[in-house]
Design a protein around this motif. Structure first.
Motif, short mmCIF file in Angstrom:
data_model
loop_
_atom_site.label_atom_id
_atom_site.label_comp_id
_atom_site.label_asym_id
_atom_site.label_seq_id
_atom_site.Cartn_x
_atom_site.Cartn_y
_atom_site.Cartn_z
N VAL A 1 60.68 39.90 56.47
CA VAL A 1 61.68 39.27 57.28
C VAL A 1 61.42 39.67 58.72
CG1 VAL A 1 64.19 39.52 57.82
CG2 VAL A 1 63.64 39.16 55.64
N GLU B 1 68.32 38.03 52.91
CA GLU B 1 67.35 39.22 52.23
C GLU B 1 68.42 39.70 51.00
OE1 GLU B 1 65.44 42.51 53.81
OE2 GLU B 1 65.36 43.54 52.07
N LEU C 1 67.61 33.68 57.31
CA LEU C 1 66.96 34.37 56.26
C LEU C 1 67.79 35.28 55.47
CD1 LEU C 1 63.79 35.29 58.22
CD2 LEU C 1 64.04 33.34 56.70
N VAL D 1 69.85 36.53 60.53
CA VAL D 1 69.25 37.21 59.27
C VAL D 1 70.58 37.72 58.67
CG1 VAL D 1 68.22 39.20 58.25
CG2 VAL D 1 67.13 37.94 59.90
#
Ligand SMILES: Nc1nc2c(ncn2[C@@H]2O[C@H](COP(=O)(O)OP(=O)(O)OP(=O)(O)O)[C@@H](O)[C@H]2O)c(=O)[nH]1
Ligand SMILES: [Mg+2]
Lengths: 224, 231
Positions: free
Chosen positions: B43, B123, B121, B58
């Protein structure tokens, strides 16, 4: 339009699989485990009993009132007044918003849409729970049962994860508490018929205090 | 007091491709995989490589700390307001698959706060080989394994290895030291995945995250080219 009460809708709403964010919250159990106040199934039972008669009763009253269709702004303010811990207020609004998302997907309803629009940051979870129950065609008693059950179901699951407590024993705790849940739900639903000012305001100061401490822990498994 | 009825779609349910104002939302890519395989490092590297040309954010799903979020903040891969941490209650796969509500809140709050965004993104907390993202949360998912976890992982399969839109085999620099056979991993992965792509990376090398960034750019091009909102 007449709404038919359906018991099955209650099962859908109360199911731990209902994707409303509860799985990340321990209802104060993580703090109690860390402090050594919950070590086994008996402790869990005492903890849950305490929750039921305090925050459980209060949440059930709010949920029942919302299911009756009482003014959500007044109910949300009543919930705020009954939630002294800022950390728990934040958690309740967050969970309210998460529940709203799932409820609108499950039971599309203009009243839910309006409630979501009125509280973009989320209304208190019990208020949304009552509104969701209403949208599902359920009544105030149903909503109160759901709130009472959530009050203890969350901590029981959390303690299974935190202590590796035997899941059969944790489930037996919930089963033993079922009559108390019924009683709390009935009291809450009765109170709701008396209007917002008659709603229960029972609280558990230790839960408020430990919620504030827990929110400041750098390392924790649960969000509350 | 009476509430207005039915004029708002705030907090639209599930993975609607459009924002409440009708614009196209950001592409959401999930990164999952076993503990320590290099998800956060991937990432971070993607952010460094893409942030000059794309508007990025993120979401991290730490299991019991805020370490991933704090690592990204410390490394300053993005401004702090573009990074959110979601808490998962000891169950990382629940938060990305069975009850995605907290993650959906996080991605939507990011778009509201710092949008418009091209890419978010997400995670996952490190988990096991069965953890996959819900299609209600992400548009595509990357499964990150590493060579040090054993070169038989691609052969073992499991939903992550088999179905992820991109399989990343990371830490190839360690292969000689741990006796992992990259050729075997590639053959096993191809067997499990058919046409689905596999990228071998070492975030310690010059090419680094390049193949993953390339794949992300392709996905984004496809996302942007998809038909415009109809309703
Ligand atoms: N040698 C080598 N080390 C790497 C590589 N990529 C990541 N690492 C290291 O592997 C360790 C774990 O990387 P992370 O990115 O934190 O892994 P993760 O998958 O996010 O871990 P969790 O979130 O805890 O599951 C760190 O010490 C990284 O620096 C690589 O390509 N080669
Ligand atoms: Mg990580």
């Amino acid at each position: 339009m007449a709404r038919l009460t359906t018991r099955s809708a209650l099962l859908v709403l109360a199911d731990g699989r209902f994707p409303a964010g509860g799985h990340a919250h321990s209802g104060g159990a993580e703090a109690a485990v860390k402090a050594g106040r919950i070590r086994d199934a008996a402790d869990l039972e005492a903890f849950c009993l305490g929750r039921l008669h305090t925050v459980g009763l209060t949440a059930a009253g709010l949920a029942a009132a919302a299911a009756l269709g009482l003014d959500p702004y007044e109910l949300d303010a009543a919930a705020d007044a009954r939630t002294p811990s800022p950390a728990l207020r934040t958690a309740a609004r967050r969970l309210g918003r998460q529940l709203m998302r799932a409820a609108r997907a499950a039971w599309p309803d203009p009243e839910l849409d309006a409630l979501a629009a009125a509280f973009p940051g989320g209304a208190h979870q019990p208020v949304v729970l009552g509104a969701a129950a209403r949208a599902a065609g359920l009544g105030p008693e149903d909503a109160a049962h759901c709130a009472a059950y959530e009050t203890v179901g969350g901590p029981a699951t959390a303690v299974v994860r935190l202590l590796g407590l035997d899941p059969y024993r944790a489930t037996a705790v919930l089963a033993r508490l079922a009559p108390v849940m019924d009683e709390v739900a009935a009291r809450a639903a009765t109170a709701a018929h008396g209007g917002v000012d008659a709603l229960p305001a029972a609280s558990a100061p230790l839960l408020d205090i430990t919620a504030e401490q827990h929110a400041a822990w750098p390392v924790r498994l649960f969000a509350s | 007091m009476h509430l207005d009825h039915g004029h708002s779609h705030h907090g639209a349910v599930s993975a609607d491709a459009h924002r409440p104002d009708g614009t196209r939302r950001a592409l959401r890519i999930g990164l999952g995989g076993p503990v320590g395989s290099g998800k956060t490092a991937t990432v971070a590297a993607l952010c460094r490589q893409l942030r000059d040309t794309l508007s990025l954010a993120v979401v991290t799903n730490d299991i019991y700390t805020r370490e991933d979020a704090e690592f990204l903040l410390r490394e300053a891969v993005l401004p702090p307001e573009r990074i959110r941490a979601v808490e998962t209650g000891a169950c990382p796969h629940t938060a990305i698959r069975d009850d995605i509500s907290a993650n959906l809140e996080a991605v939507e709050e990011l778009e509201d706060a710092v949008g418009p965004l091209d890419l978010i993104l997400v995670e996952s907390g490190g988990d096991n080989l069965t953890a996959t993202f819900s299609k209600g949360l992400v548009d595509a998912q990357v499964f990150v394994i590493d060579v040090a976890g054993g070169d038989d992982i691609p052969r073992k399969g499991g939903p992550g290895v088999t179905t992820a839109d991109l399989l990343v085999v990371n830490k190839t620099d360690l292969a000689p030291h741990v006796g992992s056979d990259l050729g075997r991993m590639a053959r096993d992965a191809a067997e499990q995945r058919g046409e689905l792509p596999v990228a071998f990376t070492s975030l310690r090398s010059a090419e680094g995250v390049g193949p993953v960034a390339e794949w992300v750019r392709e996905r984004l091009a496809a996302w942007t080219a998809a038909p415009a909102p109809t309703a």
